[in-house]
Design a protein around this motif. Structure first.
Motif, PDB file in Angstrom:
ATOM      1  N   HIS A  18       0.818  -1.218   0.000  1.00  0.00           N
ATOM      2  CA  HIS A  18       0.000   0.000   0.000  1.00  0.00           C
ATOM      3  C   HIS A  18       0.848   1.262   0.000  1.00  0.00           C
ATOM      4  O   HIS A  18       0.359   2.349  -0.264  1.00  0.00           O
ATOM      5  N   ILE A  19       2.143   1.104   0.293  1.00  0.00           N
ATOM      6  CA  ILE A  19       3.001   2.292   0.236  1.00  0.00           C
ATOM      7  C   ILE A  19       3.447   2.549  -1.198  1.00  0.00           C
ATOM      8  O   ILE A  19       3.509   3.688  -1.642  1.00  0.00           O
ATOM      9  N   GLY A  23      -3.371   3.049  -6.358  1.00  0.00           N
ATOM     10  CA  GLY A  23      -4.392   2.710  -7.343  1.00  0.00           C
ATOM     11  C   GLY A  23      -5.407   3.818  -7.515  1.00  0.00           C
ATOM     12  O   GLY A  23      -5.305   4.885  -6.903  1.00  0.00           O
ATOM     13  N   LYS A  24      -6.392   3.541  -8.348  1.00  0.00           N
ATOM     14  CA  LYS A  24      -7.454   4.505  -8.589  1.00  0.00           C
ATOM     15  C   LYS A  24      -8.233   4.755  -7.299  1.00  0.00           C
ATOM     16  O   LYS A  24      -8.627   5.867  -6.987  1.00  0.00           O
ATOM     17  N   ALA A 262      -9.152  -3.279   2.048  1.00  0.00           N
ATOM     18  CA  ALA A 262      -8.541  -2.328   1.120  1.00  0.00           C
ATOM     19  C   ALA A 262      -7.097  -2.695   0.796  1.00  0.00           C
ATOM     20  O   ALA A 262      -6.642  -2.489  -0.327  1.00  0.00           O
ATOM     21  N   TYR A 263      -6.370  -3.207   1.781  1.00  0.00           N
ATOM     22  CA  TYR A 263      -4.952  -3.462   1.557  1.00  0.00           C
ATOM     23  C   TYR A 263      -4.615  -4.946   1.498  1.00  0.00           C
ATOM     24  O   TYR A 263      -3.465  -5.326   1.674  1.00  0.00           O
ATOM     25  N   LYS A 410       0.108   5.665   3.317  1.00  0.00           N
ATOM     26  CA  LYS A 410       0.907   5.864   2.103  1.00  0.00           C
ATOM     27  C   LYS A 410       2.379   6.023   2.469  1.00  0.00           C
ATOM     28  O   LYS A 410       3.248   5.990   1.605  1.00  0.00           O
ATOM     29  N   ILE A 411       2.664   6.276   3.714  1.00  0.00           N
ATOM     30  CA  ILE A 411       4.044   6.545   4.113  1.00  0.00           C
ATOM     31  C   ILE A 411       4.602   5.425   4.985  1.00  0.00           C
ATOM     32  O   ILE A 411       5.765   5.076   4.887  1.00  0.00           O
TER      33      ILE A 411
END
Lengths: 444, 129, 257
Positions: A18-19, A23-24, A262-263, A410-411
């Motif tokens: 996920h990092i 995706g859209k 989601a991930y 994201k990080i």
């Protein structure tokens, strides 16, 4: 590059996906949340310019959605500490994949708890007067002290547990390497570093538990210290703490389910986690009911007219729909779902949790608002209907919370990779040893 | 220079923006502007000498505020031993009756906002209403 | 190398800490003393109180001179709605002010009659405990003061007051004031206000505006410590009511029946 990733991450590559993969779905989520945050911001600007007149609050009912949010958000923040600190201290091994998700919930939602009070102020430009002219007889000052301590301590907890994972990201050397290099504080994963980290985390975990209990106790004191009917109650401290852990744990279940989906963390956050935490949530449901019952039965037997007026307005008066709805959401719906093993699935616990979260928001509302309709001096026409400003700010707060959460993932990895590894490499044998130590010693 | 084509114009634009207030005022001829607060005609002296008031009026008013409201002491003994009532409305504004011609002159020029006027009103303001 | 760096970091850290000590000390040492500093002795010797003679008050029906006088000189806005209403003195039916006095069988007819209520200027004021900034506090002469400069608008004092004596400025009140009285400030949006026993008038040896305005002399005001004062004479040998005395707030507004 993928080879290097494979080499460093091994079988846990999915935890970093996920990092690196955007995706859209990410862009859609961020833009929707961003839009809602802007709506909340617009609402607040309106309120700042016009004054609190844009809310549904009135001379009689002067506290409403914002103060409800304050109690509610701070309540939710108890989840992180509970799951990461209490379970760590109790050596519950299943906590590993979900500890960071819950700590993160704590840190982020706590900011909105504080924010809600500031939003409620008539003169937000003077908010620092509360520190400059601090008056420590006021329970609000106790809140300020307790909540800032909690925010600090739980942020440190979150960060400490992040260090080894940040070092992993640094070693990967892809995006933002300099950033991870600074934050990793020179972590190399040696034995002595691990020992020190472990010591620090254990110390912070033990420290944060009493702080957590004081936080919601003093939040309840804001109400319990006044002489208003149905607020002035000695069990408000523990009652609020129980309610806080109750709603907090429910929120963590929802967060876990979303992250899992989601991930693609199906292999890490497993049905067993939902089952275990579901059992705990059931216990909290019963505990919550016990406190609610104790609170109201005392009022009824006391039969003081002033208390009874408000009691009846909740049971059969104008707050009855909200009161009974909150009771159904907090108790009638979740209890059977959580109590029967067949229903204690992922879907089951999530449904129960959503019900509890909604119910607990309403609980805070029906504790705060009815008391204000008829204080000791009965007032006619005390109605409170929150306006679009209040709802927009509420939605804005929740959206900003989610947005921060999404950006965080994201990080940084949301499942603590090093804790999983530690579990795999060391804890399995340690647990075996621990169990052996409980058993009678071998003779011979 | 590495990326010089970007850095030098960037620097120039930055400098231009930073110094904008200076040359803007230079061009519009405002550099020589001096605020002219209008002093009351019939009164010769303020509670304290002009130089002191000019620098310290904020602190003086702050002291008056806390003394009058929080401590209940409302008599101000000036440096020349004259006594005054500590009150913005009943003392200061009795002479300085117009905000636009007095306070705002410097406050606007210096860009210093104060919130006194949210509550305290000038006699002139009321006449206009 | 390792040791050197650590040593350097320790020294640097300690230096930084040392540098913050002075400004930190300055900030905290500037904070005003907890209690407003000693009021002039004159104030400390007094204890203001008010008596409301209900029968006298009821002799003139629909009179609201006291309300008008108070709201005029204190620039209390008339917002025209119940929601944002601001009031310093207002009438409430007897049975609601004194719910503990049941009149079912007494044959009296005054349970619907209006009773003027205001801030009770409690001797043990609950509101003062709750204010996080000391924007409200009790003066030596017993007046519960409000400092509009310091109020942050959290409304905790309103939650603390069992009498509903406090009003909040939900919006800028100035457009709703018919005629501004210059000698008293208006308020900004976002602060709490209430009756101040005309503290600004007492200071100039004037009676509170409501007392002065009452043609029936139903209101008496004075020093409760002085047996010869108006209020003490009005209370002498009479049946006295206080609002919710069981709460221990010790109101200094007395009602005579």
């Amino acid at each position: 590059m993928t080879d290097k990733r494979e080499k460093i991450l091994g079988e846990d590559t999915v935890l970093f996906e996920h990092i690196y993969k955007t995706g859209k779905g990410f862009y859609i989520t961020v833009s929707i949340l961003g839009g809602l945050v802007l709506l909340g911001l617009y609402a607040y600007i309106t309120q700042y310019q016009e004054g609190l007149t844009v809310t549904g609050l009135s001379r009689q009912i002067f506290w409403g959605v914002y103060i409800t949010n304050f109690v509610f958000f701070i309540g939710i923040s108890h989840a992180g500490t509970f799951i990461s600190a209490v379970l760590r201290v109790l050596k519950a091994e299943w906590r590993r994949p979900i500890s960071r998700a819950s700590e993160l919930t704590t840190v982020f939602i706590l900011m909105f708890g504080v924010g809600s009070v500031l939003i409620d102020l008539g003169r937000p430009d003077r908010m620092l007067y509360a520190i400059r002219y601090a008056h420590f007889r006021s329970p609000l000052l106790w809140d300020i002290c307790s909540i800032t301590t909690y925010l600090t301590v739980s942020s440190i907890c979150l960060y400490l547990a992040l260090i080894p994972d940040i070092a992993l990201l640094r070693d990967l050397g892809e995006k933002r390497e300099w950033f991870y290099r600074i934050l990793s504080l020179g972590w190399t994963g040696t034995e002595s570093q691990h020992r020190r980290l472990d010591k620090a985390i254990t110390f912070m975990s033990i420290l944060v538990i009493p702080v957590m209990i004081t936080v919601h106790t003093v939040v309840s004191f804001v109400f319990a210290m006044t002489i208003q009917p149905l607020w002035h109650s000695a069990i408000f401290g523990p009652y609020f703490v129980v309610g806080a852990i109750f709603s907090g744990v429910a929120s963590v279940i929802v967060v876990m389910a979303i992250l899992r989906k989601a991930y693609h963390l199906e292999n890490y956050i497993k049905p067993i986690h939902f089952n275990n935490i579901g059992i705990f949530l059931m216990a909290m449901t019963l505990l919550w009911f016990y406190f609610t019952f104790a609170e109201y039965i005392t009022i009824v037997y006391g039969n003081e007219p002033i208390h009874m007026d408000i009691f009846w307005s909740k049971i059969s008066g104008k707050f009855a729909p909200l009161f009974w709805l909150h009771f159904v959401l907090c108790f009638i719906i979740p209890l059977p779902i959580l109590a029967i093993k067949k229903y204690r699935t992922i879907r089951g616990t999530v449904i129960a949790s959503i019900s509890i979260i909604l119910g607990m928001w309403l609980e805070r509302f029906v504790i705060i608002v009815p008391t204000l309709t008829r204080q000791r001096l009965p007032v006619e026409q005390a109605i409170y209907i929150p306006t679009w400003v209040e709802w927009s700010i509420f939605i804005g707060c929740i959206s900003l919370f989610m947005l921060l959460y999404v950006l965080f993932t994201k990080i940084f990895p949301i499942v603590p990779v090093w804790e999983i590894r530690e579990g795999r490499e060391k804890a399995v044998s340690q647990v075996g040893e621990r169990i052996r130590s409980y058993l009678p010693d071998d003779k011979g | 220079m590495y990326d010089g084509k970007k850095i030098i114009p960037g620097l120039l634009i930055f400098l231009g923006l930073v110094t904008y207030p200076f040359w803007h005022n230079g061009v519009s001829g405002k550099t020589g502007y001096v605020p002219k607060p209008k002093l009351p005609v019939d009164k010769k002296e303020c509670v304290e000498p002009k130089d002191y008031i000019r620098v310290n009026h904020k602190d003086l008013l702050d002291d008056w505020k806390s003394s009058a409201i929080r401590k209940g002491r409302r008599t101000y003994v000036a440096s020349n031993q004259k006594r005054y009532t500590m009150s913005l409305t009943r003392t200061c504004m009795q002479c300085h009756t117009d905000r636009a011609e007095f306070c705002d002159q410097c406050h606007k020029y210096a860009g210093v906002e104060n919130k006194c006027w949210d509550c305290h009103m000038f006699p002139k303001e009321i006449k206009k209403e | 190398m390792e040791l050197k760096r650590r040593g350097f970091l320790t020294i640097a850290g300690l230096t930084l800490l040392g540098l913050t000590a002075k400004p930190g000390w300055d900030i905290f040492s500037k904070v005003e003393l907890p209690e407003p500093s000693p009021t002039p002795e004159r104030l400390a010797k007094k204890k203001w109180g008010m008596a409301v003679d209900l029968k006298k008050c009821w002799s003139l029906e629909k009179c609201k001179d006291c309300i008008d006088a108070c709201h005029r000189i204190h620039n209390v806005p008339d917002l025209g709605t119940l929601k944002e209403e601001i009031k310093w003195i207002w009438p409430v039916p007897f049975e609601k002010v004194f719910p503990e006095h049941e009149l079912e069988y007494s044959g009296e007819d005054y349970h619907q009659k209006p009773v003027m209520v205001f801030c009770n200027q409690c001797d043990d004021p609950p509101c003062v405990k709750y204010c996080p900034t000391r924007a409200t506090w009790k003066r030596k002469d017993g007046i519960v003061m409000m400092d509009f400069h310091r109020c942050i608008g959290c409304r905790y004092c309103m939650a603390g007051c069992p009498y509903g004596s406090r009003s909040f400025n939900w919006r800028d009140p100035r457009p709703f004031i018919k005629k501004v009285h210059l000698e008293f400030p208006t308020r900004t949006k976002g602060v709490v206000e209430k009756c101040n026993f005309c503290e600004e008038r007492l200071n100039r040896n004037l009676l509170p505006a409501c007392v002065e305005a009452c043609k029936e002399k139903a209101l008496s005001f004075g020093d409760l410590k002085d047996p010869g004062s108006d209020v003490r004479r009005a209370l002498y040998h009479r049946t006295i009511y206080q609002r919710l005395p069981e709460l221990g707030t010790k109101p200094k507004v007395y009602y005579i029946l």
